[in-house]
Design a protein around this motif. Structure first.
Motif, mmCIF file in Angstrom:
data_model
loop_
_atom_site.group_PDB
_atom_site.id
_atom_site.type_symbol
_atom_site.label_atom_id
_atom_site.label_comp_id
_atom_site.label_asym_id
_atom_site.label_seq_id
_atom_site.Cartn_x
_atom_site.Cartn_y
_atom_site.Cartn_z
ATOM 1 N N GLU A 99 0.835 -1.210 0.000
ATOM 2 C CA GLU A 99 0.000 0.000 0.000
ATOM 3 C C GLU A 99 0.869 1.260 0.000
ATOM 4 O O GLU A 99 0.556 2.242 -0.690
ATOM 5 N N GLN A 127 -7.737 -1.016 -8.723
ATOM 6 C CA GLN A 127 -7.993 -2.408 -9.083
ATOM 7 C C GLN A 127 -6.692 -3.213 -9.097
ATOM 8 O O GLN A 127 -6.668 -4.386 -8.710
ATOM 9 N N GLN A 130 -5.895 -4.036 -5.479
ATOM 10 C CA GLN A 130 -6.726 -5.132 -4.968
ATOM 11 C C GLN A 130 -6.240 -6.487 -5.481
ATOM 12 O O GLN A 130 -6.199 -7.478 -4.744
ATOM 13 N N ALA A 131 -5.855 -6.530 -6.757
ATOM 14 C CA ALA A 131 -5.388 -7.784 -7.341
ATOM 15 C C ALA A 131 -4.079 -8.235 -6.694
ATOM 16 O O ALA A 131 -3.889 -9.433 -6.396
ATOM 17 N N GLN A 133 -2.975 -7.341 -3.688
ATOM 18 C CA GLN A 133 -3.187 -7.632 -2.262
ATOM 19 C C GLN A 133 -3.573 -9.095 -2.051
ATOM 20 O O GLN A 133 -3.254 -9.691 -1.022
ATOM 21 N N ALA A 134 -4.238 -9.663 -3.040
ATOM 22 C CA ALA A 134 -4.645 -11.067 -2.930
ATOM 23 C C ALA A 134 -3.441 -12.005 -2.936
ATOM 24 O O ALA A 134 -3.538 -13.163 -2.504
ATOM 25 N N LEU A 135 -2.274 -11.524 -3.405
ATOM 26 C CA LEU A 135 -1.067 -12.350 -3.444
ATOM 27 C C LEU A 135 -0.328 -12.355 -2.114
ATOM 28 O O LEU A 135 0.665 -13.073 -1.955
ATOM 29 N N ASP A 136 -0.768 -11.533 -1.158
ATOM 30 C CA ASP A 136 -0.182 -11.470 0.188
ATOM 31 C C ASP A 136 1.328 -11.198 0.121
ATOM 32 O O ASP A 136 2.137 -11.902 0.722
#
Length: 550
Positions: A99, A127, A130-131, A133-136
């Motif tokens: 972030e 977007q 968000q994409a 962030q899903a990968l941690d």
């Protein structure tokens, strides 16, 4: 204290150096070893390094790209940076969250850095975030995030320390380094008050640490941290400083309001019981009533009515007591009738230029020989502020401790008037012998534009001032000013919107304007009642809009 930025490109460095000197003189016994070492090390740096650090400290955030730190008066920023890295005040390897990285890079650079992720060029930056962030993805240094970018990221490690220095200087954290720039440029000007060498807002290291502690509690609450943890930290706080205790009580008051919004009456009840902040007792009575604890609510309301904290509390209790007694099966108690206020009903064409209803009424009632001004709270407060300027800005102990104060720090304290009673008495005495007109005119000219907690320079013209001095009786001014001093926080608001003068007759009337569906607020009702009590001409104007032909 300040340096003109138009004449000195290093004005910001000069101001920072003056703050450090100020703190060394006044806070030597309060500064921690780390802060003392910082001040000494800063003084030993070459000017370019000093200037670069101050530039970063005065900007927003803690992370800065070296390519964006270009200042002609500093020269080579990379060269100026070296001693700051050596001292550890700037870190090039600080881990960044995803972030944080997105806040630093524009879209083309993000697409370059995350080319392997297959981000759609048509998608928005949000977007993409968000994409990803899903990968941690775990925090990492800037160079690891963006190995192909020819840039360096600098992260300040001394921002917390500089914030503490700023806190000690200003006595708060809402004023920042921009105060110096605004004063340098003449945007804000402040009254010159003699500040003694021992004057300071935070008197000990415990005060500094306590303020930071409460500030962190507030930040935790505002960031959404679970209420039980925040509450336990606040209730564990203790201090011998009454000002910090008031901050603690205000925080508890805010938490109580939060619980009320959640309809958590039991938790709100417990919190309000812990707070001595003005208004907490009234909120507690409301919570008890909402939770159907009518006997407890009535007992506390009767106790409050016997010794109300303010006129606002007394007014609310007049509404609550009959209702609570009725709920407990007691006899109906008639409320005292309010004084009748003159009423003015107008049916006017709706303004199509976006004017407020008060401005529409002002234009309708205005006449060359009976001008109408839209003043609301500005006129009475300004006249009070000009007449009582010497009392308001008196250099009493603990009232002023830095050059950028809008007014004394104890302005809203219970003993504000008492501490200056003789000074205010001398100012108000001028209303009895006519000297007040010359004093107000003189200060209007001499103090023009200086920051004041009462004077509205943008609303106070010379024409308005002269009409007010000609048409407002000294006795009425004295009543208003004395009421202000009874409760500054509550009574400097709620005054009628408009004032109309008849200069040839030396008379006036005040007009509170209410548009369709609007009703009088409590502080307005108190002012109207006060004006009626003292024979001051006031009216409430109710406006309806004319029907527009189909």
């Amino acid at each position: 204290m300040t340096s003109n930025p138009l004449e000195n490109p290093l004005y910001y460095l000069h101001n920072f150096q003056q703050v450090l000197c100020w703190l060394e003189q006044r806070y030597a016994d309060v500064l921690s070893p780390e802060e003392q070492r910082f001040i000494a090390d800063f003084a030993s740096l070459e000017q370019p390094a000093q200037a670069l650090l101050v530039r970063m400290v005065m900007r927003k955030g803690r992370h800065f790209r070296l390519s964006r730190l270009n200042y002609p008066e500093i020269g080579d920023s990379a060269e100026a940076l070296a001693p700051l890295l050596a001292l550890g005040w700037v870190d090039e390897q600080a881990p960044l969250t995803l972030e944080e990285l997105f806040g630093l890079l524009p879209k083309p650079e993000l697409q370059q850095s995350f080319r392997a992720a297959g981000l759609s060029a048509k998608a928005r930056k949000e977007q993409w975030l968000q994409a990803l962030q899903a990968l941690d993805l775990q925090p990492r240094a800037f160079g690891q995030w963006c190995p192909e970018l020819d840039d360096r990221l600098l992260s300040l490690t001394v921002m917390d320390l500089c914030d503490r220095l700023r806190l000690m200087f200003f006595g708060n954290l809402y004023q920042d380094w921009s105060e110096f720039v605004l004063a340098d440029l003449g945007v804000y000007s402040y009254e010159t008050v003699e500040i003694s060498a021992d004057a300071r807002g935070l008197r000990s290291r415990a005060d500094v640490d306590g303020f930071i502690y409460l500030h962190q509690c507030q930040e935790a609450f505002e960031s959404g941290e679970a209420l039980p943890g925040v509450l336990s930290r606040i209730t564990a706080f203790d201090s011998t400083n009454p000002w910090l205790h008031k901050r603690r009580d205000k925080l508890l008051f805010l938490l109580g309001q939060h619980c009320e919004r959640l309809a958590d009456w039991q938790q709100a009840r417990q919190i309000y019981l812990l707070s001595q902040y003005p208004g907490a007792r009234l909120r507690l009575i409301r919570v008890l009533e909402r939770n159907a604890e009518y006997p407890a609510a009535l007992a506390l309301a009767e106790q409050a009515a016997a010794a109300p904290q303010s006129a606002a509390e007394a007014q609310q209790l007049l509404r609550m007591l009959p209702r609570l007694r009725r709920k407990l099966g007691g006899p109906a108690v008639a409320r005292g009738a309010s004084r009748e206020v003159a009423r003015l009903d107008l049916c006017l064409p709706r303004d199509i230029d976006g004017l407020a209803v008060e401005q529409v009424v002002q234009a309708h009632l205005h006449q060359p020989l009976a001008p109408v001004h839209y003043v609301e709270n500005s006129l009475v407060n300004s006249l009070f502020g000009l007449l009582c300027w010497p009392a308001i800005f008196a250099p009493l102990p603990g009232a002023f401790f830095h050059p950028f104060q809008l007014g004394p720090v104890d302005l809203l304290s219970a003993d504000f008037h008492e501490r200056r009673s003789e000074l205010f008495q001398a100012c108000l005495a001028e209303l009895d012998d006519g000297r007040y007109r010359d004093s107000i005119r003189q200060r209007f000219a001499a103090k023009w534009g200086l920051q004041s907690p009462f004077v509205f320079w943008g609303a106070l013209t010379e024409e308005l001032l002269e009409q007010a001095l000609a048409c407002l009786p000294a006795a009425h001014l004295k009543h208003w000013f004395q009421r202000l001093l009874l409760d500054i926080k509550a009574n400097r608001a709620g005054m009628p919107d408009l004032i109309q003068f008849w200069p040839e007759q030396n008379t006036y009337r005040m007009i509170e304007v209410k548009g369709p569906g609007d009703r009088l607020q409590d502080n307005q009702l108190r002012w109207l009642d006060f004006c009626e009590e003292h024979g001051m001409p006031v009216a409430v104007c109710y406006v309806q809009w004319q029907e527009t032909p189909a």
